[in-house]
Motif scaffolding. Structure first.
Motif, PDB file in Angstrom:
ATOM      1  N   THR A  58       0.835  -1.204   0.000  1.00 28.57           N
ATOM      2  CA  THR A  58       0.000   0.000   0.000  1.00 28.57           C
ATOM      3  C   THR A  58       0.866   1.249   0.000  1.00 28.57           C
ATOM      4  O   THR A  58       0.627   2.199  -0.769  1.00 28.57           O
ATOM      5  N   SER A  86      -7.714   2.833  -1.832  1.00 29.41           N
ATOM      6  CA  SER A  86      -7.378   3.510  -0.571  1.00 29.41           C
ATOM      7  C   SER A  86      -6.129   4.365  -0.723  1.00 29.41           C
ATOM      8  O   SER A  86      -6.062   5.487  -0.205  1.00 29.41           O
ATOM      9  N   TRP A  90      -6.082   8.233  -0.064  1.00 28.46           N
ATOM     10  CA  TRP A  90      -5.211   8.686   1.031  1.00 28.46           C
ATOM     11  C   TRP A  90      -4.307   9.830   0.584  1.00 28.46           C
ATOM     12  O   TRP A  90      -3.954  10.706   1.361  1.00 28.46           O
ATOM     13  N   PHE A 315     -14.521   6.719  -1.960  1.00 30.89           N
ATOM     14  CA  PHE A 315     -13.332   6.794  -2.797  1.00 30.89           C
ATOM     15  C   PHE A 315     -13.475   7.787  -3.951  1.00 30.89           C
ATOM     16  O   PHE A 315     -12.477   8.151  -4.566  1.00 30.89           O
TER      17      PHE A 315
END
Length: 358
Positions: A58, A86, A90, A315
């Motif tokens: 990630t 994500s 982020w 998202f």
């Protein structure tokens, strides 16, 4: 009990030898000798120059996006592990979802459409099946879009015998999580095409610190420890045997189930790593029925990737319709696969599936 996956545990003698070297050097992190050794070996194995180890897959995506200055809107697939989206969110970017091909389950290049806000494209080699990188790169070049490939599942796969999957796009990332075919317990890596992005990323993963130990950028701590590098080296010692065994498992399933279920379409010439055994059922109802039948026999399959990420409301600021992804995500089930899974267990799983759906 048969789990959906079982992490590969390397030979203790080999692993202990690597760990002994940590005790001898007393170097636990911050680009230690084993970290450097694993990077060199991976560069050689994958045939790349600018490879950077990080703490997990990630973070690898986040660092790649940051190093390439990909902001605002990122075209990506709704059919992937949640970490793909994500990482984009982020970093403060908006996921622009593009539907998938109903056969390969990868992002459909023909469905891509750029806007003024589009700064990047993040495509996943789903279940290790390589994307149609030529078509994606053509779109990226036409619209001046940076491209990152999520190769979390793709270690050991190749676009062809002569074409390197890891050299497509501006960057590619790999995950070395324990569930992966090749792992370091926790870890990841980034392969950059350009040295300037690689050099910037080296600073970003070390708090943004540059020359003379002076911070040059806003950074983060994304370094891999020596103990994780030791595990990675010990597993890498056995990688050819691991890959061969995954092929055995995958094709034994496919031989028995291809008449009943849809398997992922692998393009001609692609060398597929057989990292997973995903199958698509005719309906979600049938999937649930089979899943329950397997569970009753202490066999645990898993629904990857459910639900389709475009159906989640955090998202993206736009409501995207991706009918292929939405359909496949409700009907796909990953069957157990791991090193050493017995042929007799595979046969029993197949028989349970067939008897349940007939």
């Amino acid at each position: 009990m048969i789990p959906v996956c079982k992490p590969y545990l390397p030979n203790r003698t080999k692993l202990d030898a690597y760990i002994d070297s940590i005790y001898q050097s007393c170097w636990l992190t911050n680009n230690g000798p084993l970290h450097q050794q694993l990077e060199r070996r991976l560069k050689d194995y994958l045939g790349v120059e600018h490879l950077l180890l990080v703490a997990n897959g990630t973070l690898a995506i986040q660092i790649a996006l940051k190093a390439l200055n990909i902001t605002k809107a990122v075209h990506t697939t709704p059919f992937s592990f949640v970490a793909t989206s994500s990482a984009v969110a982020w970093e403060g970017a908006d996921c622009v979802y593009t539907d998938i091909c109903p056969k390969s389950w990868n992002l459909d290049p023909n469905a891509l459409a750029a806007s003024e806000q589009t700064k990047g494209l993040l495509a996943t080699h789903v279940f290790g099946n390589p994307c149609k990188t030529h078509d994606i790169e053509r779109f990226a070049k036409e619209h001046s879009v940076r491209t990152v490939y999520d190769g979390a599942h793709a270690f050991g796969s190749k676009l062809s015998s002569s074409e390197n999957l890891w050299l497509a796009g501006d960057a590619s990332i790999g995950s070395l999580h324990a569930t992966k075919l090749f792992h370091s317990v926790e870890g990841g890596f980034i392969v950059f095409k350009q040295s300037e992005h690689y050099e910037l990323a080296k600073q970003l993963i070390n708090f943004g610190i540059g020359q003379n130990h002076v911070p040059q950028h806003v950074g983060i701590n994304a370094k891999m420890s020596e103990f994780h590098a030791a595990a990675g080296l010990a597993v890498l010692d056995d990688i050819d045997e691991i890959l061969a065994d995954r092929q055995r498992v995958y094709f034994r399933y496919k031989e028995q189930l291809c008449k009943y279920l849809q398997f992922q379409d692998i393009s001609a010439g692609v060398q597929y790593n057989a990292a997973y055994v995903p199958v698509v059922f005719p309906s979600e109802e049938v999937l649930l029925k089979v899943s329950n039948a397997l569970s009753n026999k202490q066999v645990f399959a898993r629904r990857y990737f459910y639900p389709s990420l475009n159906s989640l409301n955090f998202f993206s600021s736009t409501d995207y319709q991706c009918p292929n992804s939405e359909s496949i995500s409700t009907r796909v089930l990953c069957l157990p696969t791991y090193f050493g899974l017995e042929d007799s267990d595979i046969d029993a799983i197949c028989q349970t599936i067939i008897s349940t759906i007939e």
